[in-house]
Scaffold this motif. Structure first.
Motif, PDB file in Angstrom:
ATOM      1  N   ASP A 131       5.809 -10.221  11.929  1.00 37.72           N
ATOM      2  CA  ASP A 131       4.891 -10.860  11.004  1.00 37.72           C
ATOM      3  C   ASP A 131       5.594 -10.976   9.636  1.00 37.72           C
ATOM      4  OD1 ASP A 131       1.656 -11.143  10.524  1.00 37.72           O
ATOM      5  OD2 ASP A 131       2.732 -10.398   8.763  1.00 37.72           O
ATOM      6  N   ALA A 132       5.651 -12.205   9.084  1.00 39.10           N
ATOM      7  CA  ALA A 132       6.398 -12.420   7.832  1.00 39.10           C
ATOM      8  C   ALA A 132       5.799 -11.616   6.678  1.00 39.10           C
ATOM      9  CB  ALA A 132       6.433 -13.904   7.490  1.00 39.10           C
ATOM     10  N   THR A 133       4.473 -11.464   6.681  1.00 39.34           N
ATOM     11  CA  THR A 133       3.837 -10.695   5.595  1.00 39.34           C
ATOM     12  C   THR A 133       4.230  -9.227   5.701  1.00 39.34           C
ATOM     13  OG1 THR A 133       2.004 -12.224   5.746  1.00 39.34           O
ATOM     14  CG2 THR A 133       1.604 -10.206   4.512  1.00 39.34           C
ATOM     15  N   LYS A 134       4.185  -8.715   6.939  1.00 37.58           N
ATOM     16  CA  LYS A 134       4.557  -7.293   7.114  1.00 37.58           C
ATOM     17  C   LYS A 134       6.040  -7.099   6.772  1.00 37.58           C
ATOM     18  CE  LYS A 134       0.998  -5.682  10.177  1.00 37.58           C
ATOM     19  NZ  LYS A 134       0.547  -6.120  11.478  1.00 37.58           N
ATOM     20  N   PHE A 135       6.834  -8.113   7.100  1.00 32.43           N
ATOM     21  CA  PHE A 135       8.262  -8.036   6.762  1.00 32.43           C
ATOM     22  C   PHE A 135       8.417  -7.929   5.246  1.00 32.43           C
ATOM     23  CE2 PHE A 135      12.135 -10.381   5.480  1.00 32.43           C
ATOM     24  CZ  PHE A 135      13.083  -9.492   5.979  1.00 32.43           C
ATOM     25  N   THR A 136       7.737  -8.815   4.525  1.00 29.25           N
ATOM     26  CA  THR A 136       7.832  -8.824   3.055  1.00 29.25           C
ATOM     27  C   THR A 136       7.393  -7.461   2.497  1.00 29.25           C
ATOM     28  OG1 THR A 136       7.249 -11.150   3.168  1.00 29.25           O
ATOM     29  CG2 THR A 136       7.129 -10.130   0.999  1.00 29.25           C
ATOM     30  N   GLU A 137       6.306  -6.949   3.060  1.00 30.90           N
ATOM     31  CA  GLU A 137       5.773  -5.673   2.561  1.00 30.90           C
ATOM     32  C   GLU A 137       6.703  -4.489   2.876  1.00 30.90           C
ATOM     33  OE1 GLU A 137       1.114  -7.031   3.013  1.00 30.90           O
ATOM     34  OE2 GLU A 137       1.948  -5.569   4.421  1.00 30.90           O
ATOM     35  N   SER A 138       7.536  -4.666   3.915  1.00 29.97           N
ATOM     36  CA  SER A 138       8.407  -3.550   4.302  1.00 29.97           C
ATOM     37  C   SER A 138       9.594  -3.379   3.346  1.00 29.97           C
ATOM     38  CB  SER A 138       8.936  -3.772   5.725  1.00 29.97           C
ATOM     39  OG  SER A 138       9.918  -4.800   5.715  1.00 29.97           O
ATOM     40  N   LEU A 139       9.906  -4.430   2.587  1.00 29.95           N
ATOM     41  CA  LEU A 139      11.084  -4.375   1.703  1.00 29.95           C
ATOM     42  C   LEU A 139      10.746  -3.598   0.438  1.00 29.95           C
ATOM     43  CD1 LEU A 139      12.153  -8.126   2.028  1.00 29.95           C
ATOM     44  CD2 LEU A 139      12.974  -6.177   3.370  1.00 29.95           C
ATOM     45  N   THR A 140      11.652  -2.696   0.050  1.00 31.59           N
ATOM     46  CA  THR A 140      11.407  -1.904  -1.163  1.00 31.59           C
ATOM     47  C   THR A 140      12.634  -2.002  -2.072  1.00 31.59           C
ATOM     48  OG1 THR A 140      12.451   0.159  -0.465  1.00 31.59           O
ATOM     49  CG2 THR A 140      10.197  -0.211   0.300  1.00 31.59           C
ATOM     50  N   ASP A 141      12.522  -1.417  -3.252  1.00 28.68           N
ATOM     51  CA  ASP A 141      13.672  -1.407  -4.169  1.00 28.68           C
ATOM     52  C   ASP A 141      14.820  -0.583  -3.598  1.00 28.68           C
ATOM     53  OD1 ASP A 141      12.287  -2.964  -5.894  1.00 28.68           O
ATOM     54  OD2 ASP A 141      11.620  -1.317  -7.193  1.00 28.68           O
TER      55      ASP A 141
END
Ligand SMILES: Cc1ncc(COP(=O)(O)O)c(C=O)c1O
Length: 388
Positions: free
Chosen positions: A132-142
Protein backbone atom coordinates in the motif's frame (compact mmCIF):
# COMPACT_ATOMS: atom_id res chain seq x y z
CA UNK A 1 5.06 -39.41 -26.08
CA UNK A 2 8.77 -38.62 -25.73
CA UNK A 3 10.88 -38.74 -22.56
CA UNK A 4 11.66 -35.07 -22.95
CA UNK A 5 11.35 -32.96 -19.81
CA UNK A 6 8.79 -30.21 -20.23
CA UNK A 7 10.62 -27.35 -18.59
CA UNK A 8 8.23 -24.77 -17.15
CA UNK A 9 10.45 -23.60 -14.29
CA UNK A 10 11.96 -20.53 -15.92
CA UNK A 11 11.80 -18.51 -12.69
CA UNK A 12 14.28 -20.94 -11.12
CA UNK A 13 16.62 -20.68 -14.06
CA UNK A 14 16.61 -20.66 -17.85
CA UNK A 15 18.38 -22.74 -20.45
CA UNK A 16 21.47 -20.91 -21.68
CA UNK A 17 20.65 -19.78 -25.23
CA UNK A 18 22.92 -21.58 -27.78
CA UNK A 19 23.71 -18.15 -29.29
CA UNK A 20 25.03 -17.12 -25.88
CA UNK A 21 27.21 -20.24 -25.68
CA UNK A 22 28.56 -19.48 -29.19
CA UNK A 23 29.52 -15.98 -28.08
CA UNK A 24 31.26 -17.32 -24.96
CA UNK A 25 33.38 -20.05 -26.53
CA UNK A 26 36.04 -17.80 -28.15
CA UNK A 27 36.71 -16.25 -24.75
CA UNK A 28 37.39 -19.69 -23.29
CA UNK A 29 39.35 -21.18 -26.19
CA UNK A 30 41.06 -18.28 -27.97
CA UNK A 31 41.02 -14.94 -26.15
CA UNK A 32 41.58 -16.62 -22.80
CA UNK A 33 43.98 -14.03 -21.34
CA UNK A 34 43.43 -12.42 -17.97
CA UNK A 35 41.55 -9.19 -18.75
CA UNK A 36 43.65 -7.44 -16.10
CA UNK A 37 46.98 -8.39 -17.75
CA UNK A 38 48.29 -5.22 -19.32
CA UNK A 39 51.57 -6.54 -20.71
CA UNK A 40 50.40 -8.63 -23.69
CA UNK A 41 47.81 -8.90 -26.41
CA UNK A 42 46.06 -11.90 -24.84
CA UNK A 43 45.14 -9.71 -21.88
CA UNK A 44 44.18 -6.79 -24.11
CA UNK A 45 41.87 -9.00 -26.21
CA UNK A 46 40.05 -10.26 -23.13
CA UNK A 47 39.87 -6.73 -21.68
CA UNK A 48 38.42 -5.41 -24.93
CA UNK A 49 35.77 -8.12 -24.95
CA UNK A 50 34.84 -7.34 -21.32
CA UNK A 51 34.70 -3.64 -22.04
CA UNK A 52 32.46 -4.09 -25.10
CA UNK A 53 30.21 -6.42 -23.11
CA UNK A 54 29.88 -3.93 -20.27
CA UNK A 55 29.04 -1.15 -22.70
CA UNK A 56 26.36 -3.32 -24.26
CA UNK A 57 24.92 -4.26 -20.84
CA UNK A 58 24.90 -0.61 -19.80
CA UNK A 59 23.16 0.42 -23.00
CA UNK A 60 20.49 -2.25 -22.65
CA UNK A 61 19.77 -1.22 -19.06
CA UNK A 62 19.87 2.54 -19.57
CA UNK A 63 22.98 2.80 -17.37
CA UNK A 64 26.57 3.89 -17.91
CA UNK A 65 29.41 1.40 -17.90
CA UNK A 66 30.84 2.94 -14.70
CA UNK A 67 27.57 2.27 -12.90
CA UNK A 68 27.83 -1.51 -13.40
CA UNK A 69 29.72 -3.93 -11.17
CA UNK A 70 29.95 -7.56 -12.17
CA UNK A 71 29.21 -10.06 -9.40
CA UNK A 72 28.61 -13.79 -9.14
CA UNK A 73 24.86 -13.19 -9.33
CA UNK A 74 21.90 -11.53 -7.68
CA UNK A 75 22.58 -12.91 -4.20
CA UNK A 76 26.02 -11.35 -4.11
CA UNK A 77 24.64 -8.13 -5.60
CA UNK A 78 21.84 -7.78 -3.04
CA UNK A 79 24.30 -8.46 -0.21
CA UNK A 80 26.78 -5.93 -1.55
CA UNK A 81 24.03 -3.35 -2.05
CA UNK A 82 22.39 -3.72 1.36
CA UNK A 83 25.36 -4.50 3.59
CA UNK A 84 27.68 -2.27 1.57
CA UNK A 85 25.38 0.72 2.04
CA UNK A 86 24.13 0.13 5.57
CA UNK A 87 27.46 -0.91 7.12
CA UNK A 88 29.41 1.93 5.53
CA UNK A 89 30.51 4.15 8.44
CA UNK A 90 29.31 7.14 6.36
CA UNK A 91 25.77 5.85 6.83
CA UNK A 92 24.47 6.84 10.23
CA UNK A 93 20.87 5.76 9.72
CA UNK A 94 19.59 2.58 11.28
CA UNK A 95 16.24 1.68 9.70
CA UNK A 96 15.36 -0.41 6.62
CA UNK A 97 12.06 -0.78 4.76
CA UNK A 98 11.26 -3.89 2.75
CA UNK A 99 8.28 -6.14 1.91
CA UNK A 100 7.17 -9.54 3.19
CA UNK A 101 7.35 -11.17 -0.25
CA UNK A 102 11.00 -10.39 -1.02
CA UNK A 103 13.38 -13.20 -1.94
CA UNK A 104 15.70 -14.64 0.76
CA UNK A 105 18.56 -12.96 -1.15
CA UNK A 106 17.13 -9.70 0.28
CA UNK A 107 15.42 -10.87 3.46
CA UNK A 108 18.47 -12.72 4.79
CA UNK A 109 21.00 -9.85 4.50
CA UNK A 110 18.35 -7.60 6.07
CA UNK A 111 18.07 -10.12 8.90
CA UNK A 112 21.84 -9.96 9.29
CA UNK A 113 21.52 -6.17 9.56
CA UNK A 114 18.75 -6.57 12.12
CA UNK A 115 21.19 -8.59 14.21
CA UNK A 116 23.64 -5.66 13.87
CA UNK A 117 21.05 -3.40 15.50
CA UNK A 118 19.09 -2.07 12.50
CA UNK A 119 15.34 -1.63 12.82
CA UNK A 120 13.33 -3.19 9.98
CA UNK A 121 9.83 -2.43 8.71
CA UNK A 122 8.53 -5.34 6.63
CA UNK A 123 5.47 -4.18 4.71
CA UNK A 124 2.55 -6.54 4.23
CA UNK A 125 1.17 -7.14 0.73
CA UNK A 126 -2.37 -7.62 -0.59
CA UNK A 127 -3.67 -10.65 -2.52
CA UNK A 128 -1.96 -9.30 -5.66
CA UNK A 129 1.38 -9.02 -3.89
CA UNK A 130 1.17 -5.22 -3.84
CA UNK A 131 2.17 -2.94 -0.97
CA UNK A 132 0.00 0.00 0.00
CA UNK A 133 1.58 3.32 -1.11
CA UNK A 134 0.22 5.16 1.94
CA UNK A 135 1.63 2.56 4.33
CA UNK A 136 4.90 2.73 2.42
CA UNK A 137 5.05 6.52 2.84
CA UNK A 138 4.22 6.20 6.53
CA UNK A 139 6.95 3.60 7.03
CA UNK A 140 9.73 6.02 6.00
CA UNK A 141 11.41 7.89 8.85
CA UNK A 142 14.30 10.32 9.26
CA UNK A 143 16.33 7.30 10.30
CA UNK A 144 15.56 5.19 7.17
CA UNK A 145 18.85 4.20 5.58
CA UNK A 146 17.47 2.32 2.57
CA UNK A 147 14.38 0.78 0.98
CA UNK A 148 14.59 -2.60 -0.75
CA UNK A 149 11.67 -3.66 -2.95
CA UNK A 150 11.75 -6.19 -5.74
CA UNK A 151 10.73 -5.21 -9.26
CA UNK A 152 9.04 -8.55 -10.03
CA UNK A 153 8.15 -11.35 -7.67
CA UNK A 154 9.62 -14.79 -8.40
CA UNK A 155 6.55 -16.77 -7.33
CA UNK A 156 3.46 -14.82 -8.30
CA UNK A 157 5.02 -12.45 -10.84
CA UNK A 158 3.69 -9.25 -9.19
CA UNK A 159 5.29 -6.04 -10.36
CA UNK A 160 5.67 -3.25 -7.80
CA UNK A 161 4.92 0.29 -9.08
CA UNK A 162 8.55 1.07 -8.43
CA UNK A 163 8.81 4.47 -10.15
CA UNK A 164 6.07 5.85 -7.91
CA UNK A 165 7.61 4.36 -4.74
CA UNK A 166 11.09 5.63 -5.66
CA UNK A 167 9.71 9.15 -6.04
CA UNK A 168 8.23 8.95 -2.54
CA UNK A 169 11.50 7.67 -1.04
CA UNK A 170 13.63 10.20 -2.90
CA UNK A 171 11.47 13.06 -1.67
CA UNK A 172 12.94 12.16 1.74
CA UNK A 173 16.46 11.55 0.43
CA UNK A 174 16.21 7.79 0.95
CA UNK A 175 17.90 5.48 -1.60
CA UNK A 176 16.06 2.49 -3.10
CA UNK A 177 17.50 -0.89 -3.98
CA UNK A 178 15.54 -3.20 -6.24
CA UNK A 179 15.99 -6.92 -6.71
CA UNK A 180 15.26 -7.06 -10.43
CA UNK A 181 16.34 -10.68 -10.87
CA UNK A 182 13.01 -11.78 -12.34
CA UNK A 183 12.44 -8.60 -14.32
CA UNK A 184 15.65 -8.05 -16.29
CA UNK A 185 15.25 -9.44 -19.80
CA UNK A 186 11.54 -10.09 -19.27
CA UNK A 187 10.12 -6.59 -19.19
CA UNK A 188 11.68 -3.35 -20.46
CA UNK A 189 13.86 -1.68 -17.83
CA UNK A 190 15.62 1.67 -18.06
CA UNK A 191 17.42 2.30 -14.77
CA UNK A 192 18.24 5.88 -15.73
CA UNK A 193 14.57 6.72 -16.17
CA UNK A 194 13.47 4.63 -13.21
CA UNK A 195 15.97 6.58 -11.08
CA UNK A 196 16.51 3.54 -8.87
CA UNK A 197 19.71 3.78 -6.83
CA UNK A 198 20.78 0.13 -6.73
CA UNK A 199 19.65 -2.83 -8.84
CA UNK A 200 20.59 -6.51 -8.64
CA UNK A 201 20.21 -9.28 -11.22
CA UNK A 202 21.52 -12.66 -12.42
CA UNK A 203 22.28 -13.65 -16.02
CA UNK A 204 20.89 -17.18 -15.67
CA UNK A 205 17.36 -15.82 -15.37
CA UNK A 206 17.57 -14.35 -18.88
CA UNK A 207 19.13 -17.22 -20.86
CA UNK A 208 22.71 -16.42 -19.87
CA UNK A 209 25.20 -18.48 -17.87
CA UNK A 210 24.92 -19.17 -14.15
CA UNK A 211 27.25 -17.64 -11.57
CA UNK A 212 27.34 -14.16 -13.09
CA UNK A 213 25.26 -11.07 -12.43
CA UNK A 214 25.29 -7.33 -11.99
CA UNK A 215 24.95 -4.66 -9.39
CA UNK A 216 23.93 -1.27 -10.78
CA UNK A 217 24.88 1.72 -8.62
CA UNK A 218 23.38 5.04 -9.72
CA UNK A 219 25.87 7.87 -9.98
CA UNK A 220 23.65 10.80 -10.86
CA UNK A 221 22.44 12.51 -7.68
CA UNK A 222 24.20 9.76 -5.78
CA UNK A 223 22.45 8.64 -2.57
CA UNK A 224 24.55 5.56 -1.79
CA UNK A 225 28.19 4.88 -1.02
CA UNK A 226 29.03 1.20 -0.83
CA UNK A 227 31.73 -0.22 1.38
CA UNK A 228 33.28 -3.29 -0.30
CA UNK A 229 32.52 -6.69 1.22
CA UNK A 230 35.60 -8.37 -0.27
CA UNK A 231 39.19 -7.20 -0.55
CA UNK A 232 41.93 -8.13 -2.99
CA UNK A 233 43.24 -6.76 -6.29
CA UNK A 234 42.10 -3.37 -7.46
CA UNK A 235 39.56 -4.58 -10.01
CA UNK A 236 36.13 -3.01 -10.49
CA UNK A 237 37.02 0.20 -8.63
CA UNK A 238 37.88 -1.99 -5.61
CA UNK A 239 34.17 -2.52 -5.01
CA UNK A 240 34.28 -6.13 -6.12
CA UNK A 241 37.90 -7.18 -6.64
CA UNK A 242 39.06 -10.41 -8.25
CA UNK A 243 39.74 -11.55 -11.82
CA UNK A 244 36.75 -10.97 -14.02
CA UNK A 245 35.24 -13.82 -16.04
CA UNK A 246 35.26 -12.61 -19.66
CA UNK A 247 33.36 -15.57 -21.12
CA UNK A 248 30.54 -15.23 -18.60
CA UNK A 249 30.41 -11.44 -18.96
CA UNK A 250 30.23 -11.71 -22.75
CA UNK A 251 27.56 -14.40 -22.30
CA UNK A 252 25.55 -12.15 -20.02
CA UNK A 253 25.80 -9.23 -22.46
CA UNK A 254 24.79 -11.40 -25.42
CA UNK A 255 21.88 -12.80 -23.43
CA UNK A 256 20.58 -9.35 -22.52
CA UNK A 257 21.02 -8.12 -26.09
CA UNK A 258 18.90 -11.05 -27.33
CA UNK A 259 16.21 -10.23 -24.78
CA UNK A 260 16.22 -6.60 -25.89
CA UNK A 261 15.99 -7.63 -29.55
CA UNK A 262 13.02 -9.90 -28.80
CA UNK A 263 11.28 -7.55 -26.35
CA UNK A 264 8.81 -6.16 -28.92
CA UNK A 265 7.21 -9.60 -29.49
CA UNK A 266 8.34 -12.17 -26.93
CA UNK A 267 6.29 -11.05 -23.89
CA UNK A 268 3.06 -11.37 -25.93
CA UNK A 269 4.03 -14.82 -27.23
CA UNK A 270 4.81 -16.00 -23.70
CA UNK A 271 1.61 -14.48 -22.29
CA UNK A 272 -0.38 -16.34 -24.98
CA UNK A 273 1.25 -19.63 -23.94
CA UNK A 274 0.38 -18.90 -20.33
CA UNK A 275 -3.24 -18.26 -21.30
CA UNK A 276 -3.27 -21.56 -23.17
CA UNK A 277 -1.92 -23.33 -20.08
CA UNK A 278 -4.46 -21.69 -17.80
CA UNK A 279 -7.42 -22.43 -20.07
CA UNK A 280 -6.30 -26.00 -20.77
CA UNK A 281 -5.89 -26.77 -17.06
CA UNK A 282 -9.22 -25.13 -16.17
CA UNK A 283 -10.96 -27.33 -18.76
CA UNK A 284 -9.58 -30.49 -17.19
CA UNK A 285 -9.45 -29.60 -13.47
CA UNK A 286 -12.42 -28.11 -11.65
CA UNK A 287 -11.85 -25.63 -8.82
CA UNK A 288 -8.40 -24.34 -9.82
CA UNK A 289 -7.62 -20.97 -8.28
CA UNK A 290 -5.15 -18.34 -9.44
CA UNK A 291 -2.60 -17.02 -6.93
CA UNK A 292 -1.42 -13.43 -7.45
CA UNK A 293 -2.59 -10.72 -9.85
CA UNK A 294 -5.07 -11.37 -12.71
CA UNK A 295 -3.41 -12.71 -15.84
CA UNK A 296 -4.57 -9.84 -18.01
CA UNK A 297 -3.30 -7.18 -15.60
CA UNK A 298 -0.30 -4.94 -16.16
CA UNK A 299 1.12 -5.91 -12.77
CA UNK A 300 2.12 -9.50 -13.55
CA UNK A 301 5.14 -10.88 -15.41
CA UNK A 302 3.97 -12.33 -18.74
CA UNK A 303 5.36 -15.86 -18.21
CA UNK A 304 4.27 -16.35 -14.61
CA UNK A 305 1.42 -18.56 -13.50
CA UNK A 306 0.77 -19.75 -9.95
CA UNK A 307 -2.18 -22.06 -9.32
CA UNK A 308 -3.85 -23.65 -6.34
CA UNK A 309 -5.01 -27.22 -7.01
CA UNK A 310 -8.05 -28.20 -4.92
CA UNK A 311 -7.48 -30.95 -2.38
CA UNK A 312 -3.97 -32.03 -3.39
CA UNK A 313 -0.47 -31.17 -2.29
CA UNK A 314 1.66 -29.46 -4.91
CA UNK A 315 4.65 -31.65 -4.06
CA UNK A 316 2.62 -34.84 -4.53
CA UNK A 317 1.30 -33.57 -7.85
CA UNK A 318 4.84 -32.91 -9.05
CA UNK A 319 5.87 -36.43 -8.03
CA UNK A 320 2.98 -37.82 -10.06
CA UNK A 321 4.10 -35.84 -13.14
CA UNK A 322 7.87 -36.48 -13.06
CA UNK A 323 8.58 -35.28 -16.62
CA UNK A 324 7.17 -31.86 -15.84
CA UNK A 325 9.59 -29.31 -14.36
CA UNK A 326 7.61 -26.82 -12.24
CA UNK A 327 7.99 -25.89 -8.58
CA UNK A 328 6.07 -25.35 -5.39
CA UNK A 329 8.01 -22.23 -4.35
CA UNK A 330 11.31 -20.59 -5.14
CA UNK A 331 14.25 -22.87 -5.99
CA UNK A 332 16.05 -21.51 -2.91
CA UNK A 333 13.20 -22.19 -0.51
CA UNK A 334 12.77 -25.71 -1.91
CA UNK A 335 15.97 -26.44 0.06
CA UNK A 336 13.85 -26.15 3.21
CA UNK A 337 10.32 -27.50 3.21
CA UNK A 338 8.44 -24.48 4.62
CA UNK A 339 5.28 -23.36 2.82
CA UNK A 340 5.86 -20.43 0.47
CA UNK A 341 6.25 -17.19 2.46
CA UNK A 342 5.07 -15.33 -0.64
CA UNK A 343 1.73 -17.16 -0.81
CA UNK A 344 1.29 -16.88 2.96
CA UNK A 345 2.07 -13.18 2.60
CA UNK A 346 -0.74 -12.76 0.06
CA UNK A 347 -3.23 -14.24 2.54
CA UNK A 348 -3.24 -17.90 1.53
CA UNK A 349 -3.38 -20.46 4.34
CA UNK A 350 -0.58 -22.96 4.84
CA UNK A 351 -2.75 -25.68 3.28
CA UNK A 352 -3.55 -23.49 0.27
CA UNK A 353 0.11 -22.57 -0.14
CA UNK A 354 1.09 -26.23 -0.07
CA UNK A 355 -1.54 -27.01 -2.73
CA UNK A 356 -0.01 -24.54 -5.17
CA UNK A 357 2.40 -24.82 -8.06
CA UNK A 358 4.46 -22.15 -9.79
CA UNK A 359 4.91 -22.19 -13.56
CA UNK A 360 7.45 -20.05 -15.40
CA UNK A 361 7.08 -20.03 -19.18
CA UNK A 362 10.08 -19.01 -21.22
CA UNK A 363 11.77 -18.60 -24.60
CA UNK A 364 12.12 -22.28 -25.44
CA UNK A 365 8.55 -23.30 -24.63
CA UNK A 366 6.13 -24.14 -27.42
CA UNK A 367 2.37 -24.59 -27.69
CA UNK A 368 2.90 -28.36 -28.09
CA UNK A 369 4.82 -28.46 -24.80
CA UNK A 370 2.06 -26.52 -23.05
CA UNK A 371 -0.51 -29.03 -24.31
CA UNK A 372 1.63 -31.90 -23.09
CA UNK A 373 2.05 -30.22 -19.69
CA UNK A 374 -1.73 -29.82 -19.41
CA UNK A 375 -2.25 -33.52 -20.17
CA UNK A 376 0.44 -34.61 -17.69
CA UNK A 377 -0.86 -32.48 -14.85
CA UNK A 378 -4.51 -33.28 -15.44
CA UNK A 379 -3.75 -37.03 -15.60
CA UNK A 380 -1.68 -36.78 -12.41
CA UNK A 381 -4.49 -34.85 -10.73
CA UNK A 382 -7.11 -37.44 -11.79
CA UNK A 383 -4.90 -40.24 -10.52
CA UNK A 384 -4.54 -38.57 -7.13
CA UNK A 385 -8.28 -37.97 -6.89
CA UNK A 386 -8.92 -41.66 -7.49
CA UNK A 387 -6.54 -42.68 -4.69
CA UNK A 388 -7.88 -40.19 -2.17
C1 LIG B 1 13.77 -12.57 -7.07
C2 LIG B 1 15.08 -13.27 -6.90
N1 LIG B 1 16.06 -12.66 -6.28
C3 LIG B 1 17.27 -13.22 -6.11
C4 LIG B 1 17.52 -14.49 -6.58
C5 LIG B 1 18.88 -15.10 -6.35
O1 LIG B 1 19.52 -15.31 -7.58
P1 LIG B 1 20.90 -16.11 -7.62
O2 LIG B 1 20.62 -17.44 -6.98
O3 LIG B 1 21.23 -16.21 -9.07
O4 LIG B 1 21.90 -15.33 -6.84
C6 LIG B 1 16.50 -15.19 -7.23
C7 LIG B 1 16.70 -16.57 -7.69
O5 LIG B 1 15.82 -17.39 -7.66
C8 LIG B 1 15.25 -14.56 -7.41
O6 LIG B 1 14.25 -15.17 -8.04
Amino acid sequence: MSDEIIYLDNHATTRCDPRVVDAMLPLLLESYGNPHSTTHAAGHDAAEAVDAALHSLAQNLGATREELTVTSGATESTNLALLGHCLNPRNRKRHIVTAATEHPAVLDPIDALRREGFGVTTLEVDANGQIDATKFTESLTDDTAIVSLMLANNEIGSLHPLAELIEIAHARGIPVHTDATQAVGRIPIDVGRLEVDLLSCSAHKFYGPKGIGLLYVRRQGRLTRLKPRTFGGGQQRRLRPGTMNPAAIVGMATALQLCSDEMPTEPQRIAALRQRLMEGLCQRIAGLQLNGPPLDSEIRLPGNLNLMFPGVQGDALMLAAPRLAVSSGSACSSVDAAASHVLLGTGRSELQARSSLRFGIGRFNTAAQIDEAIAMLADAFDQMQQFS
